[in-house]
Design a protein around this motif. Structure first.
Motif, PDB file in Angstrom:
ATOM      1  N   MET A  63      -4.909  -4.572  -0.597  1.00 55.26           N
ATOM      2  CA  MET A  63      -5.833  -3.449  -0.612  1.00 55.26           C
ATOM      3  C   MET A  63      -7.271  -3.876  -0.351  1.00 55.26           C
ATOM      4  O   MET A  63      -8.058  -3.138   0.239  1.00 55.26           O
ATOM      5  CB  MET A  63      -5.752  -2.746  -1.970  1.00 55.26           C
ATOM      6  CG  MET A  63      -6.623  -1.536  -2.051  1.00 55.26           C
ATOM      7  SD  MET A  63      -6.944  -1.071  -3.731  1.00 55.26           S
ATOM      8  CE  MET A  63      -7.567  -2.556  -4.422  1.00 55.26           C
ATOM      9  N   LEU A  84       0.851  -1.189   0.000  1.00 56.08           N
ATOM     10  CA  LEU A  84       0.000   0.000   0.000  1.00 56.08           C
ATOM     11  C   LEU A  84       0.884   1.235   0.000  1.00 56.08           C
ATOM     12  O   LEU A  84       1.637   1.480   0.931  1.00 56.08           O
ATOM     13  CB  LEU A  84      -0.919   0.011   1.218  1.00 56.08           C
ATOM     14  CG  LEU A  84      -2.100  -0.932   1.181  1.00 56.08           C
ATOM     15  CD1 LEU A  84      -2.937  -0.779   2.441  1.00 56.08           C
ATOM     16  CD2 LEU A  84      -2.965  -0.690  -0.030  1.00 56.08           C
ATOM     17  N   HIS A  85       0.788   2.017  -1.043  1.00 59.12           N
ATOM     18  CA  HIS A  85       1.598   3.212  -1.200  1.00 59.12           C
ATOM     19  C   HIS A  85       0.983   4.377  -0.423  1.00 59.12           C
ATOM     20  O   HIS A  85      -0.198   4.365  -0.078  1.00 59.12           O
ATOM     21  CB  HIS A  85       1.706   3.575  -2.679  1.00 59.12           C
ATOM     22  CG  HIS A  85       2.257   2.468  -3.517  1.00 59.12           C
ATOM     23  ND1 HIS A  85       3.547   2.023  -3.407  1.00 59.12           N
ATOM     24  CD2 HIS A  85       1.688   1.703  -4.468  1.00 59.12           C
ATOM     25  CE1 HIS A  85       3.759   1.049  -4.261  1.00 59.12           C
ATOM     26  NE2 HIS A  85       2.632   0.822  -4.917  1.00 59.12           N
ATOM     27  N   THR A  86       1.782   5.407  -0.188  1.00 58.88           N
ATOM     28  CA  THR A  86       1.357   6.588   0.568  1.00 58.88           C
ATOM     29  C   THR A  86       0.127   7.240  -0.047  1.00 58.88           C
ATOM     30  O   THR A  86      -0.826   7.567   0.654  1.00 58.88           O
ATOM     31  CB  THR A  86       2.517   7.606   0.628  1.00 58.88           C
ATOM     32  OG1 THR A  86       3.676   6.950   1.126  1.00 58.88           O
ATOM     33  CG2 THR A  86       2.166   8.762   1.526  1.00 58.88           C
ATOM     34  N   ARG A 122      -2.944   5.005   0.393  1.00 58.38           N
ATOM     35  CA  ARG A 122      -3.434   5.087   1.774  1.00 58.38           C
ATOM     36  C   ARG A 122      -4.220   6.370   2.002  1.00 58.38           C
ATOM     37  O   ARG A 122      -5.275   6.354   2.631  1.00 58.38           O
ATOM     38  CB  ARG A 122      -2.276   5.024   2.763  1.00 58.38           C
ATOM     39  CG  ARG A 122      -1.767   3.654   2.954  1.00 58.38           C
ATOM     40  CD  ARG A 122      -0.628   3.641   3.922  1.00 58.38           C
ATOM     41  NE  ARG A 122       0.117   2.428   3.630  1.00 58.38           N
ATOM     42  CZ  ARG A 122       0.602   1.641   4.534  1.00 58.38           C
ATOM     43  NH1 ARG A 122       0.491   1.938   5.775  1.00 58.38           N
ATOM     44  NH2 ARG A 122       1.234   0.550   4.189  1.00 58.38           N
ATOM     45  N   LEU A 125      -7.617   6.040   0.314  1.00 57.14           N
ATOM     46  CA  LEU A 125      -8.503   5.169   1.080  1.00 57.14           C
ATOM     47  C   LEU A 125      -8.968   5.848   2.369  1.00 57.14           C
ATOM     48  O   LEU A 125     -10.141   5.757   2.744  1.00 57.14           O
ATOM     49  CB  LEU A 125      -7.820   3.845   1.397  1.00 57.14           C
ATOM     50  CG  LEU A 125      -7.582   2.914   0.211  1.00 57.14           C
ATOM     51  CD1 LEU A 125      -6.654   1.768   0.602  1.00 57.14           C
ATOM     52  CD2 LEU A 125      -8.890   2.390  -0.340  1.00 57.14           C
ATOM     53  N   GLU A 126      -8.054   6.544   3.045  1.00 55.56           N
ATOM     54  CA  GLU A 126      -8.411   7.223   4.298  1.00 55.56           C
ATOM     55  C   GLU A 126      -9.378   8.377   4.080  1.00 55.56           C
ATOM     56  O   GLU A 126     -10.165   8.701   4.957  1.00 55.56           O
ATOM     57  CB  GLU A 126      -7.149   7.691   5.012  1.00 55.56           C
ATOM     58  CG  GLU A 126      -6.364   6.540   5.614  1.00 55.56           C
ATOM     59  CD  GLU A 126      -5.018   6.956   6.170  1.00 55.56           C
ATOM     60  OE1 GLU A 126      -4.709   8.172   6.220  1.00 55.56           O
ATOM     61  OE2 GLU A 126      -4.255   6.053   6.551  1.00 55.56           O
ATOM     62  N   HIS A 136      -9.142  -3.248   2.973  1.00 61.28           N
ATOM     63  CA  HIS A 136      -9.414  -1.832   3.246  1.00 61.28           C
ATOM     64  C   HIS A 136     -10.711  -1.392   2.574  1.00 61.28           C
ATOM     65  O   HIS A 136     -11.496  -0.635   3.154  1.00 61.28           O
ATOM     66  CB  HIS A 136      -8.245  -0.961   2.783  1.00 61.28           C
ATOM     67  CG  HIS A 136      -6.976  -1.248   3.513  1.00 61.28           C
ATOM     68  ND1 HIS A 136      -6.691  -0.725   4.752  1.00 61.28           N
ATOM     69  CD2 HIS A 136      -5.926  -2.034   3.185  1.00 61.28           C
ATOM     70  CE1 HIS A 136      -5.519  -1.164   5.163  1.00 61.28           C
ATOM     71  NE2 HIS A 136      -5.033  -1.964   4.223  1.00 61.28           N
TER      72      HIS A 136
END
Length: 144
Positions: free
Chosen positions: A84, A49-51, A54, A57-58, A87
């Motif tokens: 992923m 999961l890349h920055t 993330r 998704l957040e 999530h």
């Protein structure tokens, strides 16, 4: 769960300038606003999961739509897709891959999404093998 009209965009970027412009344009065509776009530069991020993913998704709430232009802009490997998936399910985030929408958080949607992702990843692997075995590439490999 309420269905939201909010579209959060994400894309892996292959090179900084040209690809970023191209992927931004593709996400805009998929109705993602600039302020809701997230990116990761492939060569700067290890698998997983890349920055930017993330952050995308957040920023999603249940019912929002995570929009990616194509499967290869979502993950580099099948393992990344598997990482992923929980999530999306836990946060009840819908997934739009190039205009095809999935709801991976319900049984029916998860089954369809899994089948679609498996078919696409299989197609990509077949294409990669075909490229490796092409006469031009083979000739280049044997001449070195």
């Amino acid at each position: 769960m309420r269905i939201s009209n909010r579209r959060v965009g994400y894309s892996l970027i292959r090179d900084e300038e040209q690809d970023l412009r191209d992927q931004s344009a593709r996400l805009r065509r998929l109705q993602v606003r600039d302020r809701d776009m997230h990116w990761d530069l492939v060569r700067e991020n290890p698998p997983g999961l890349h920055t930017g993913l993330r952050a995308a998704l957040e920023s999603c709430t249940p019912g929002d739509l995570l929009v990616v232009p194509a499967l290869d802009r979502l993950a580099i490997s099948l393992e990344d897709l598997e990482d992923m998936s929980p999530h999306l399910i836990e946060r009840e985030i819908r997934l739009d891959i190039g205009g095809v929408v999935f709801e991976p958080f319900n049984d029916n949607g998860q089954s369809v999404c899994d089948s679609y992702l498996l078919a696409l990843s299989s197609e990509a692997e077949t294409s990669l093998r075909s490229d490796r075995n092409s006469p031009v590439l083979s000739a280049g490999l044997t001449s070195s």
